[in-house]
Design a protein around this motif. Sequence first.
Motif, PDB file in Angstrom:
ATOM      1  N   ARG A 192      -0.221  -9.159   7.360  1.00 42.36           N
ATOM      2  CA  ARG A 192      -1.205  -8.881   6.117  1.00 42.36           C
ATOM      3  C   ARG A 192      -2.249  -9.549   6.457  1.00 42.36           C
ATOM      4  NH1 ARG A 192       1.094  -6.719   2.174  1.00 42.36           N
ATOM      5  NH2 ARG A 192       3.287  -7.649   2.216  1.00 42.36           N
ATOM      6  N   LYS A 193      -2.253 -10.731   7.184  1.00 39.30           N
ATOM      7  CA  LYS A 193      -3.523 -11.142   7.495  1.00 39.30           C
ATOM      8  C   LYS A 193      -4.585 -10.401   8.353  1.00 39.30           C
ATOM      9  CE  LYS A 193      -3.704 -15.119  10.114  1.00 39.30           C
ATOM     10  NZ  LYS A 193      -3.946 -15.130  11.394  1.00 39.30           N
ATOM     11  N   GLU A 194      -3.876 -10.108   9.615  1.00 40.76           N
ATOM     12  CA  GLU A 194      -4.539  -8.951  10.327  1.00 40.76           C
ATOM     13  C   GLU A 194      -4.934  -7.800   9.672  1.00 40.76           C
ATOM     14  OE1 GLU A 194      -5.103  -9.642  13.630  1.00 40.76           O
ATOM     15  OE2 GLU A 194      -4.237 -11.611  13.338  1.00 40.76           O
ATOM     16  N   ILE A 195      -4.212  -7.360   8.631  1.00 40.77           N
ATOM     17  CA  ILE A 195      -4.783  -5.883   8.028  1.00 40.77           C
ATOM     18  C   ILE A 195      -6.104  -6.427   7.119  1.00 40.77           C
ATOM     19  CG2 ILE A 195      -4.234  -4.401   6.049  1.00 40.77           C
ATOM     20  CD1 ILE A 195      -1.206  -4.754   7.020  1.00 40.77           C
ATOM     21  N   ALA A 196      -6.054  -7.746   6.328  1.00 39.82           N
ATOM     22  CA  ALA A 196      -7.165  -8.068   5.752  1.00 39.82           C
ATOM     23  C   ALA A 196      -8.507  -8.271   6.603  1.00 39.82           C
ATOM     24  CB  ALA A 196      -6.725  -9.609   5.055  1.00 39.82           C
ATOM     25  N   ALA A 197      -8.075  -8.793   7.910  1.00 38.29           N
ATOM     26  CA  ALA A 197      -9.264  -8.986   8.810  1.00 38.29           C
ATOM     27  C   ALA A 197      -9.941  -7.870   9.204  1.00 38.29           C
ATOM     28  CB  ALA A 197      -8.777  -9.913  10.087  1.00 38.29           C
ATOM     29  N   LYS A 198      -8.860  -6.690   9.498  1.00 39.24           N
ATOM     30  CA  LYS A 198      -9.380  -5.387   9.934  1.00 39.24           C
ATOM     31  C   LYS A 198     -10.050  -4.585   8.774  1.00 39.24           C
ATOM     32  CE  LYS A 198      -9.856  -1.479  11.943  1.00 39.24           C
ATOM     33  NZ  LYS A 198     -11.186  -1.128  12.781  1.00 39.24           N
ATOM     34  N   TYR A 199      -9.329  -4.471   7.792  1.00 33.74           N
ATOM     35  CA  TYR A 199      -9.818  -3.656   6.501  1.00 33.74           C
ATOM     36  C   TYR A 199     -10.132  -4.577   5.607  1.00 33.74           C
ATOM     37  CZ  TYR A 199      -7.651   0.086   8.925  1.00 33.74           C
ATOM     38  OH  TYR A 199      -7.183   0.955  10.038  1.00 33.74           O
ATOM     39  N   ASP A 200      -9.656  -4.768   4.474  1.00 32.00           N
ATOM     40  CA  ASP A 200     -10.115  -5.884   3.375  1.00 32.00           C
ATOM     41  C   ASP A 200      -8.889  -6.482   2.629  1.00 32.00           C
ATOM     42  OD1 ASP A 200      -9.316  -4.052   1.370  1.00 32.00           O
ATOM     43  OD2 ASP A 200     -11.303  -3.241   1.348  1.00 32.00           O
ATOM     44  N   GLU A 201      -8.985  -7.455   1.969  1.00 35.08           N
ATOM     45  CA  GLU A 201      -7.919  -8.051   1.065  1.00 35.08           C
ATOM     46  C   GLU A 201      -7.158  -6.954   0.189  1.00 35.08           C
ATOM     47  OE1 GLU A 201      -6.512 -10.980   1.150  1.00 35.08           O
ATOM     48  OE2 GLU A 201      -8.048 -12.058   2.534  1.00 35.08           O
ATOM     49  N   ALA A 202      -7.935  -6.205  -0.343  1.00 29.16           N
ATOM     50  CA  ALA A 202      -7.318  -5.203  -1.248  1.00 29.16           C
ATOM     51  C   ALA A 202      -6.349  -4.327  -0.645  1.00 29.16           C
ATOM     52  CB  ALA A 202      -8.322  -4.578  -2.034  1.00 29.16           C
ATOM     53  N   ILE A 203      -6.718  -3.931   0.597  1.00 25.72           N
ATOM     54  CA  ILE A 203      -6.000  -2.864   1.474  1.00 25.72           C
ATOM     55  C   ILE A 203      -4.571  -3.816   1.740  1.00 25.72           C
ATOM     56  CG2 ILE A 203      -5.670  -1.783   3.470  1.00 25.72           C
ATOM     57  CD1 ILE A 203      -8.588  -0.419   2.960  1.00 25.72           C
ATOM     58  N   ALA A 204      -4.908  -5.046   2.466  1.00 28.02           N
ATOM     59  CA  ALA A 204      -3.756  -5.702   2.822  1.00 28.02           C
ATOM     60  C   ALA A 204      -2.842  -6.097   1.767  1.00 28.02           C
ATOM     61  CB  ALA A 204      -4.437  -7.235   3.476  1.00 28.02           C
ATOM     62  N   ASP A 205      -3.440  -6.378   0.490  1.00 33.67           N
ATOM     63  CA  ASP A 205      -2.451  -6.814  -0.581  1.00 33.67           C
ATOM     64  C   ASP A 205      -1.714  -5.370  -0.761  1.00 33.67           C
ATOM     65  OD1 ASP A 205      -2.824  -9.198  -1.264  1.00 33.67           O
ATOM     66  OD2 ASP A 205      -4.037  -8.984  -2.917  1.00 33.67           O
ATOM     67  N   GLY A 206      -2.259  -4.270  -0.702  1.00 35.80           N
ATOM     68  CA  GLY A 206      -1.576  -3.091  -1.232  1.00 35.80           C
ATOM     69  C   GLY A 206      -0.652  -2.619  -0.261  1.00 35.80           C
ATOM     70  N   THR A 207      -0.625  -3.167   1.000  1.00 31.97           N
ATOM     71  CA  THR A 207       0.333  -2.441   2.073  1.00 31.97           C
ATOM     72  C   THR A 207       1.847  -2.806   2.103  1.00 31.97           C
ATOM     73  OG1 THR A 207      -1.582  -2.523   3.493  1.00 31.97           O
ATOM     74  CG2 THR A 207       0.635  -2.272   4.550  1.00 31.97           C
ATOM     75  N   THR A 208       2.787  -1.970   1.992  1.00 35.33           N
ATOM     76  CA  THR A 208       4.105  -2.132   1.994  1.00 35.33           C
ATOM     77  C   THR A 208       4.816  -2.586   3.225  1.00 35.33           C
ATOM     78  OG1 THR A 208       4.495  -0.933  -0.195  1.00 35.33           O
ATOM     79  CG2 THR A 208       6.284  -1.182   1.433  1.00 35.33           C
ATOM     80  N   ILE A 209       5.314  -3.809   3.531  1.00 37.82           N
ATOM     81  CA  ILE A 209       5.636  -4.229   4.936  1.00 37.82           C
ATOM     82  C   ILE A 209       7.022  -4.406   4.828  1.00 37.82           C
ATOM     83  CG2 ILE A 209       5.437  -5.605   6.825  1.00 37.82           C
ATOM     84  CD1 ILE A 209       2.661  -6.396   5.762  1.00 37.82           C
ATOM     85  N   LEU A 210       7.796  -3.602   5.239  1.00 40.58           N
ATOM     86  CA  LEU A 210       9.609  -3.673   5.357  1.00 40.58           C
ATOM     87  C   LEU A 210      10.089  -4.518   6.603  1.00 40.58           C
ATOM     88  CD1 LEU A 210      10.327   0.210   4.810  1.00 40.58           C
ATOM     89  CD2 LEU A 210       9.457  -1.525   3.220  1.00 40.58           C
ATOM     90  N   TYR A 211      11.147  -5.162   6.423  1.00 43.92           N
ATOM     91  CA  TYR A 211      11.811  -6.053   7.370  1.00 43.92           C
ATOM     92  C   TYR A 211      12.926  -5.293   7.821  1.00 43.92           C
ATOM     93  CZ  TYR A 211      14.920  -8.707   9.998  1.00 43.92           C
ATOM     94  OH  TYR A 211      15.715  -9.237  10.983  1.00 43.92           O
ATOM     95  N   GLY A 212      13.154  -4.976   9.073  1.00 44.18           N
ATOM     96  CA  GLY A 212      14.332  -4.305   9.550  1.00 44.18           C
ATOM     97  C   GLY A 212      15.046  -5.003  10.770  1.00 44.18           C
ATOM     98  N   ALA A 225      13.065 -11.727  -1.162  1.00 48.85           N
ATOM     99  CA  ALA A 225      12.628 -12.862  -2.012  1.00 48.85           C
ATOM    100  C   ALA A 225      11.164 -13.495  -1.370  1.00 48.85           C
ATOM    101  CB  ALA A 225      13.438 -14.046  -2.412  1.00 48.85           C
ATOM    102  N   GLN A 226      11.096 -13.187  -0.168  1.00 48.81           N
ATOM    103  CA  GLN A 226       9.905 -13.722   0.657  1.00 48.81           C
ATOM    104  C   GLN A 226       8.657 -12.929   0.025  1.00 48.81           C
ATOM    105  OE1 GLN A 226      10.160 -16.511   2.318  1.00 48.81           O
ATOM    106  NE2 GLN A 226      12.534 -16.002   1.884  1.00 48.81           N
ATOM    107  N   PRO A 227       7.381 -13.577  -0.231  1.00 47.48           N
ATOM    108  CA  PRO A 227       6.571 -13.022  -0.816  1.00 47.48           C
ATOM    109  C   PRO A 227       5.806 -11.839  -0.268  1.00 47.48           C
ATOM    110  CG  PRO A 227       5.869 -15.306  -0.082  1.00 47.48           C
ATOM    111  CD  PRO A 227       7.322 -15.120   0.145  1.00 47.48           C
ATOM    112  N   ASP A 228       5.912 -11.656   1.192  1.00 48.51           N
ATOM    113  CA  ASP A 228       5.241 -10.800   2.018  1.00 48.51           C
ATOM    114  C   ASP A 228       6.376  -9.765   2.540  1.00 48.51           C
ATOM    115  OD1 ASP A 228       2.267 -11.316   2.015  1.00 48.51           O
ATOM    116  OD2 ASP A 228       3.213 -13.285   2.555  1.00 48.51           O
ATOM    117  N   ILE A 229       7.446  -9.786   1.983  1.00 55.05           N
ATOM    118  CA  ILE A 229       8.526  -8.670   2.301  1.00 55.05           C
ATOM    119  C   ILE A 229       8.801  -7.914   1.193  1.00 55.05           C
ATOM    120  CG2 ILE A 229      10.816  -8.335   3.222  1.00 55.05           C
ATOM    121  CD1 ILE A 229      10.911 -10.859   4.765  1.00 55.05           C
ATOM    122  N   ASP A 230       8.506  -6.642   1.624  1.00 51.54           N
ATOM    123  CA  ASP A 230       8.625  -5.746   0.564  1.00 51.54           C
ATOM    124  C   ASP A 230       9.677  -4.381   0.564  1.00 51.54           C
ATOM    125  OD1 ASP A 230       5.774  -6.573  -0.331  1.00 51.54           O
ATOM    126  OD2 ASP A 230       4.999  -5.471   1.252  1.00 51.54           O
TER     127      ASP A 230
END
Length: 253
Positions: A192-212, A225-230
């Motif tokens: 999410r941090k890399e996405i924010a650096a490349k694009y912006d915070e709003a896009i990073a916040d809106g990106t669904t990131i799955l764990y597999g 339950a982790q804050p960045d796992i969607d």
Amino acid sequence: MRKKIVAGNWKMNLEYAEGVSLFSEIVNMVRDERNGDQLAVICAPFIHLNSLVQLGTDVVGIGAQNCHQKESGAYTGEISAKMIKSVGCGYVIIGHSERRQYFAETDELLAEKTNIALANGLVPLFCIGETLDERNNGSYFEVLKTQLEKGLFGLSAEDFAKVVIAYEPVWAIGTGLTATAEQAQEVHAFIRKEIAAKYDEAIADGTTILYGGSCNPKNAAELFAQPDIDGGLIGGASLKSRDFVDIVKTFNA
Ligand code: PGA
């Protein structure tokens, strides 16, 4: 609020009738038991896609597991994004580690596949992940960053916002070894941090990131339950309706 997604990846499993029967069970169970806004998706082998779409994309979304990078033409044995879209699919997995490993798919090729998927209105479920060696020698952040940069960061902000990312540590896929919730969260926050650096915070916040990677009904709650796992990309456990739907229902808790 970003979308919560649990996507099943059937891989190269299930004959035609078995696929129809498993998917029917999943649709019925999700319809009866879901009470949140999480989305369930099944990514099936090509031979299943048309019949699964007839059984209900309103309840469970349908995706393919791969597409070719070209629009159409003389590529014997291949399937295009346009064809996948034409049967009514909404999703396609791009860059699964098994494709990278066994079919020599490079980051550059995966960028082309992502482009063609987006151009045809499919949501790419774009996979990244490090091997056990890369985890142990501490190079995993570099590896993941390169996969993101070469595979996805050529996209415009508008296109990138349509992509779902799946973090799948290669050492956890099909091995029964799951990343701990802390290990997964650390990487998801990094992505999410890399996405924010490349694009912006709003896009990073809106990106669904799955764990597999060996996600199952027992460990899903702690991971999700982790804050960045969607959500999750589920292999083995998506071949059992009860297990898969229990993972979907984890978001209800
Ligand atoms: P697994 O597979 O859940 O069987 O580990 C996950 C995946 O490869 O998407």
